[in-house]
Design an enzyme around this catalytic site. Structure first.
Site, PDB file in Angstrom:
ATOM      1  CB  SER A 230      -1.003   0.040   1.173  1.00 49.40           C
ATOM      2  OG  SER A 230      -0.550   0.856   2.278  1.00 49.40           O
ATOM      3  CE  LYS A 231      -2.269   6.413  -2.862  1.00 56.45           C
ATOM      4  NZ  LYS A 231      -2.802   6.782  -3.987  1.00 56.45           N
ATOM      5  NE  ARG A 232      -3.703   4.901   3.261  1.00 60.30           N
ATOM      6  CZ  ARG A 232      -4.182   4.976   2.176  1.00 60.30           C
ATOM      7  NH1 ARG A 232      -4.043   5.851   1.451  1.00 60.30           N
ATOM      8  NH2 ARG A 232      -4.892   3.906   1.382  1.00 60.30           N
ATOM      9  NE  ARG A 233       1.170  -1.957   4.981  1.00 64.06           N
ATOM     10  CZ  ARG A 233      -0.095  -2.435   4.718  1.00 64.06           C
ATOM     11  NH1 ARG A 233      -0.896  -2.443   5.579  1.00 64.06           N
ATOM     12  NH2 ARG A 233      -0.236  -3.295   3.458  1.00 64.06           N
TER      13      ARG A 233
END
Ligand code: GLU
Length: 465
Positions: A230-233
């Site tokens: 995921s782009k957040r993690r």
């Protein structure tokens, strides 16, 4: 074959993998690769993301001008609306003005799908009236998938899904199908995340009277905890890898190994071998682990395999700070191409990503080294000052300033104190480069030159008084 990214952010490595697979498959089948930018979600799309995708594709070898497009989904809006109207006119779709709350109140559950309330109520078009597809009550939809066999979905479990919103705008499911239809797409190779959409989309193909494409849902890409990247993690942006100094060849080789491997025990292979050997139907359907450590190691191997001149060229963006790459800590006029060329072969065997070149060579170009204080404290022990005094004196007396002589001289200085070369080197290295690790010391000192080396050692000595 087509690649149909939505420009809603940086270019995801999973997307790059699907693009490459489409690209190769098109080549193998003698087909055409079409790039279609799915830009209909105006709130989330930005032109700079489109540009980012095009340039990242270009970087991994899907170069502008070598494919059809880019087309933009928004340009086909008329066709999307026409298809929605055809489905309504033929009775395959109907209008509905239920809110989510209405459906929940009727079904008593927020998890239940739409209950078909408006199927036969004859509601006409109007503001706030969404258009829903009338899914068949019976039978099953069999998706022919080159990677997953024939996943089968019972039609009665597929709700009457929305194909156009209350403002008349068609949703992704429909727009995506209509575009594929208009473009004559025969194979849809895309991420596994879309598999739940596929029976719905296939029903739309059927209802619009066109033979559906062959599907291939390529495995989801996960991190070391088996979570979807995921782009957040996670670091997911292809651009981020490029800017950090991954080589395009290493990156595309690695991406193709997500769920597939070339014959034999090989992983690092020329691109031509991948183009020859890749088989879409051999792709493993289980989640593919994106192993950043392995990618790093891969990249290191690719870097070491470059001819030195190419390595020197490849380092230039980090040495000069071009494009999106941050400038190095030295001024452009401090850079010395000859000195760099002299140490490049030493650096080439030691770095795994090109951006690491900067910390390996900055001591050569900065007027004084960037001292890593923790390294300094750890290295400079009692006796380091005296050792530096002796080393300075011995270096001053050297007739020839070359790596060999520097090494034997320092070895002798250490031996007088019963120190091994490693221990003797450490204070010299920190004085001159500011760090405890780096390129081989004596070659570095040779390139740095007598005057600058001695000045730095003397300055370090003064700090220790
Ligand atoms: N725009 C969709 C996505 O980026 C494409 C889906 C497809 O390939 O059909 O996920």
């Amino acid at each position: 074959m087509r690649f149909a990214p939505s420009p809603t952010g940086m270019f995801h490595v999973g997307g790059a993998r699907s693009a490459l697979q489409n690209w190769i498959y098109a080549k193998q089948q003698g087909g055409v690769f079409v790039l279609r930018v799915e830009d209909t979600d105006a709130a989330r799309n930005k032109p700079e993301w489109t540009e980012g995708i095009l340039s990242a594709l270009d970087w991994i070898g899907i170069s502008r001008g070598s494919y059809e497009g880019p087309y933009f989904q928004s340009q086909n809006a008329g066709e999307h609306r026409a298809a929605a109207a055809r489905l309504y006119d033929s009775g395959r779709a109907y209008y509905c003005d239920c809110t989510r709350e209405d459906v929940q109140a009727r079904t008593g559950s927020q998890y239940q799908g739409y209950d078909g309330y408006h199927r036969d109520r004859g509601l006409g078009p109007g503001p706030g009236h969404a258009l829903r597809f009338r899914t068949p009550d019976e039978g099953a939809t069999v998706v022919v998938d080159l990677i997953r066999g024939e996943p089968t979905f019972e039609n009665k479990l597929i709700e009457d899904f929305v194909i156009a919103r209350g403002d008349g705008s068609p949703v992704f499911l429909l727009a995506n199908v209509v575009d594929d239809m208009t473009m004559g797409i025969t194979h849809v190779i895309r991420a596994e995340e879309h598999l739940p959409n596929t029976p719905k989309q296939q029903l739309l193909w059927d209802a619009l009277g066109v033979k559906p494409p062959v599907w291939a849902h390529v495995p989801v890409v996960v991190n070391e905890k088996r979570q979807k990247l995921s782009k957040r993690r996670d670091k997911v942006a292809l651009e981020a890898y490029r800017d950090e100094g991954y080589l395009a060849d290493a990156m595309r080789n690695y991406l193709m190994l997500l769920g597939w491997a070339p014959s034999g025990d090989r992983e690092i292979v020329p691109w031509s071998v991948i183009e020859d050997e890749f088989r879409l139907d051999e792709v493993n359907p289980s989640p593919a682990f994106f192993d950043e450590k392995k990618l790093r190691a891969f990249n290191g191997e690719y870097i070491r395999a470059l001819p030195v001149a190419e390595f020197v060229d490849a380092c230039q963006p980090w040495l000069t700070g071009t494009g999106t790459i941050a400038p190095p800590p030295w001024q452009p006029e401090e850079f010395d191409a000859d000195a760099f060329a002299a140490v490049a072969p030493l650096a080439q065997t030691r770095i795994a990503v090109l951006s690491e070149i900067v910390s390996n060579v900055d001591f050569l170009f900065l007027a004084s080294p960037l001292i890593d204080e923790a390294a300094w404290t750890k290295t400079m022990k009692d006796g380091s000052g005296e050792l530096l005094d002796d080393a300075v004196a011995a270096f001053e007396a050297l007739a020839s300033w070359d790596a060999e002589s520097l090494k034997s001289t320092l070895e002798a200085v250490g031996a007088e104190r019963g120190l091994k070369l490693g221990k003797t080197q450490a204070p010299v290295r920190v004085s001159v480069t500011g760090r405890t690790v780096g390129l081989p010391l004596f070659e570095s000192l040779e390139v740095l030159g007598r005057e600058r080396t001695l000045t730095r050692m003397r300055a370090a000595r003064l700090r220790l008084v």
